[in-house]
Design a protein around this motif. Sequence first.
Motif, PDB file in Angstrom:
ATOM      1  N   ASP A 202     -20.328 -17.364  23.116  1.00 54.49           N
ATOM      2  CA  ASP A 202     -18.794 -17.682  22.699  1.00 54.49           C
ATOM      3  C   ASP A 202     -18.624 -17.749  21.104  1.00 54.49           C
ATOM      4  N   PHE A 203     -19.912 -18.249  20.409  1.00 54.79           N
ATOM      5  CA  PHE A 203     -19.844 -18.625  19.160  1.00 54.79           C
ATOM      6  C   PHE A 203     -19.032 -17.634  18.445  1.00 54.79           C
ATOM      7  N   TYR A 204     -18.133 -18.166  17.233  1.00 51.53           N
ATOM      8  CA  TYR A 204     -17.697 -17.313  16.445  1.00 51.53           C
ATOM      9  C   TYR A 204     -17.879 -17.439  14.892  1.00 51.53           C
ATOM     10  N   ASN A 205     -18.606 -16.550  14.088  1.00 51.79           N
ATOM     11  CA  ASN A 205     -18.892 -17.000  12.696  1.00 51.79           C
ATOM     12  C   ASN A 205     -17.859 -16.694  11.907  1.00 51.79           C
ATOM     13  N   ALA A 206     -17.241 -17.889  11.535  1.00 52.02           N
ATOM     14  CA  ALA A 206     -16.023 -17.891  10.748  1.00 52.02           C
ATOM     15  C   ALA A 206     -16.452 -17.497   9.343  1.00 52.02           C
ATOM     16  N   SER A 207     -17.685 -17.815   8.950  1.00 55.22           N
ATOM     17  CA  SER A 207     -17.955 -17.421   7.460  1.00 55.22           C
ATOM     18  C   SER A 207     -17.952 -15.808   7.048  1.00 55.22           C
ATOM     19  N   ALA A 208     -18.122 -15.341   8.466  1.00 52.33           N
ATOM     20  CA  ALA A 208     -18.292 -13.527   8.205  1.00 52.33           C
ATOM     21  C   ALA A 208     -17.013 -12.958   8.329  1.00 52.33           C
ATOM     22  N   SER A 209     -16.065 -13.806   8.765  1.00 50.21           N
ATOM     23  CA  SER A 209     -14.691 -13.006   8.923  1.00 50.21           C
ATOM     24  C   SER A 209     -13.950 -12.723   7.494  1.00 50.21           C
ATOM     25  N   GLU A 210     -13.124 -11.777   7.467  1.00 52.54           N
ATOM     26  CA  GLU A 210     -12.483 -11.434   6.323  1.00 52.54           C
ATOM     27  C   GLU A 210     -11.024 -12.050   5.946  1.00 52.54           C
ATOM     28  N   GLY A 211     -10.776 -12.235   4.938  1.00 57.47           N
ATOM     29  CA  GLY A 211      -9.376 -12.777   4.572  1.00 57.47           C
ATOM     30  C   GLY A 211      -9.187 -14.240   4.612  1.00 57.47           C
ATOM     31  N   ASN A 212     -10.396 -14.985   4.873  1.00 55.57           N
ATOM     32  CA  ASN A 212     -10.399 -16.609   4.690  1.00 55.57           C
ATOM     33  C   ASN A 212      -9.904 -17.078   3.464  1.00 55.57           C
ATOM     34  N   ARG A 213      -8.977 -18.229   3.562  1.00 60.59           N
ATOM     35  CA  ARG A 213      -8.636 -18.686   2.105  1.00 60.59           C
ATOM     36  C   ARG A 213      -9.210 -20.201   2.232  1.00 60.59           C
ATOM     37  N   VAL A 214     -10.238 -20.527   2.690  1.00 65.68           N
ATOM     38  CA  VAL A 214     -10.811 -21.875   2.540  1.00 65.68           C
ATOM     39  C   VAL A 214     -11.998 -22.116   1.694  1.00 65.68           C
ATOM     40  N   SER A 215     -12.495 -23.315   1.562  1.00 68.46           N
ATOM     41  CA  SER A 215     -13.515 -23.343   0.653  1.00 68.46           C
ATOM     42  C   SER A 215     -14.860 -22.817   1.137  1.00 68.46           C
ATOM     43  N   THR A 216     -15.814 -22.596   0.296  1.00 68.07           N
ATOM     44  CA  THR A 216     -17.192 -22.195   0.662  1.00 68.07           C
ATOM     45  C   THR A 216     -17.644 -22.959   1.731  1.00 68.07           C
ATOM     46  N   ASP A 217     -17.741 -24.541   1.624  1.00 66.81           N
ATOM     47  CA  ASP A 217     -18.119 -25.404   2.580  1.00 66.81           C
ATOM     48  C   ASP A 217     -17.496 -25.219   3.971  1.00 66.81           C
ATOM     49  N   GLU A 218     -16.520 -25.067   3.820  1.00 68.15           N
ATOM     50  CA  GLU A 218     -15.896 -24.893   5.158  1.00 68.15           C
ATOM     51  C   GLU A 218     -15.860 -23.366   5.857  1.00 68.15           C
ATOM     52  N   LEU A 219     -16.532 -22.605   5.124  1.00 71.73           N
ATOM     53  CA  LEU A 219     -16.994 -21.249   5.741  1.00 71.73           C
ATOM     54  C   LEU A 219     -18.577 -21.298   6.377  1.00 71.73           C
ATOM     55  N   LYS A 220     -19.286 -22.374   6.508  1.00 73.42           N
ATOM     56  CA  LYS A 220     -20.516 -22.387   7.020  1.00 73.42           C
ATOM     57  C   LYS A 220     -20.554 -21.913   8.392  1.00 73.42           C
ATOM     58  N   PRO A 221     -21.429 -20.894   8.999  1.00 75.50           N
ATOM     59  CA  PRO A 221     -21.171 -20.645  10.435  1.00 75.50           C
ATOM     60  C   PRO A 221     -21.026 -21.865  11.229  1.00 75.50           C
ATOM     61  N   VAL A 222     -21.947 -22.869  11.127  1.00 80.98           N
ATOM     62  CA  VAL A 222     -21.845 -23.995  12.149  1.00 80.98           C
ATOM     63  C   VAL A 222     -21.859 -25.273  10.772  1.00 80.98           C
ATOM     64  N   MET A 223     -20.814 -26.132  11.011  1.00 82.56           N
ATOM     65  CA  MET A 223     -20.979 -27.225  10.170  1.00 82.56           C
ATOM     66  C   MET A 223     -21.225 -28.656  10.943  1.00 82.56           C
ATOM     67  N   VAL A 224     -22.199 -29.373  10.313  1.00 86.02           N
ATOM     68  CA  VAL A 224     -22.666 -30.587  10.931  1.00 86.02           C
ATOM     69  C   VAL A 224     -22.290 -31.688   9.641  1.00 86.02           C
ATOM     70  N   GLN A 225     -21.683 -32.635   9.980  1.00 89.54           N
ATOM     71  CA  GLN A 225     -21.549 -33.677   8.978  1.00 89.54           C
ATOM     72  C   GLN A 225     -22.031 -35.209   9.346  1.00 89.54           C
ATOM     73  N   VAL A 226     -22.420 -35.781   8.460  1.00 84.13           N
ATOM     74  CA  VAL A 226     -22.839 -37.232   8.671  1.00 84.13           C
ATOM     75  C   VAL A 226     -21.315 -37.878   8.351  1.00 84.13           C
ATOM     76  N   VAL A 227     -20.719 -38.583   9.679  1.00 85.53           N
ATOM     77  CA  VAL A 227     -19.560 -39.462   9.439  1.00 85.53           C
ATOM     78  C   VAL A 227     -19.655 -40.906   9.221  1.00 85.53           C
ATOM     79  N   ASP A 228     -20.819 -41.480   9.746  1.00 86.81           N
ATOM     80  CA  ASP A 228     -21.252 -42.876   9.759  1.00 86.81           C
ATOM     81  C   ASP A 228     -22.366 -43.124   9.893  1.00 86.81           C
ATOM     82  N   LEU A 229     -22.844 -44.332   9.186  1.00 85.01           N
ATOM     83  CA  LEU A 229     -24.402 -44.735   9.203  1.00 85.01           C
ATOM     84  C   LEU A 229     -24.334 -46.360   9.579  1.00 85.01           C
ATOM     85  N   MET A 230     -25.230 -46.833  10.832  1.00 85.60           N
ATOM     86  CA  MET A 230     -25.643 -47.890  11.026  1.00 85.60           C
ATOM     87  C   MET A 230     -27.113 -48.367  10.953  1.00 85.60           C
TER      88      MET A 230
END
Length: 270
Positions: A202-230
């Motif tokens: 059921d994965f949807y590749n947002a980076s392959a869709s047309e008409g997106n008005r978001v930045s290139t970083d937000e168009l990655k097929p799957v985004m993984v961010q580091v939000v905290d470090l301990m």
Amino acid sequence: MKGAFLDFFHSVSILIILVVALIVSQVARKALNRYALRSAGNMRINATTFSFLKNASSFVIFALALIAVIHLIPGLEKLATTLWASAGILSVVIGLATQQTFGNIVSGIFIVVSKPFRIGDSIKLPNGNQGIVEDITLQFTVINNPENGHIIVPNAVITRDYVVNSTIIDDKVCNLINLKIMTDDVDRAILLLQEIASSHPDFYNASASEGNRVSTDELKPVMVQVVDLMDSWIALRLSVWCKSSAKASGMRSDLLLAIKKRFTAEGIKI
């Protein structure tokens, strides 16, 4: 005797015309039904257009039948001609037809062509009435409300004001999964998360869709961010799009289980 025969002939002729009109109307509707079934696979016709065409075909057939009946009876034809020739009656008829009947027909065509709502859509009117669009005829839009009542709204009225359509939405959903891991190879963990997410059916590749008005970083097929470090763990956030809101919860559950199994196999502690 001749007059009685003519009356009988006219009566039988009118009956035949009406029966033929009814049969032709039913045949036309069945032909449209067969066409709709054949077209269901490639979506060449939708329910709204289909319903409007059926109603329009019946209207045209019975209108032609009425004209035939008028021309069949000499007295009725003369009466109709007299009425239409009258300036006062003619102006009233034209005014009513233009403002009401014709206006509703034009508005119905507008609804079918522009599709502000379709049969099956959930809509809300400015007066607070709401429900599911059940039918769109030449004259009216039929709405089935939550109490199972039917709200009959003239097409010209419903197109004159705004309508809140709760069905025309973007059904795709972004799943956010937060997790804390213990590993010395963060890059490896990120790659695994991207691989697991993108392999889900059921994965949807947002980076392959047309008409997106978001930045290139937000168009990655799957985004993984580091939000905290301990000292002992790293907090990651997985962002993955699902094709349908109805499947988003199931997809999230599948991903959590797949991540747990894969990370355990890779020696990454969660």
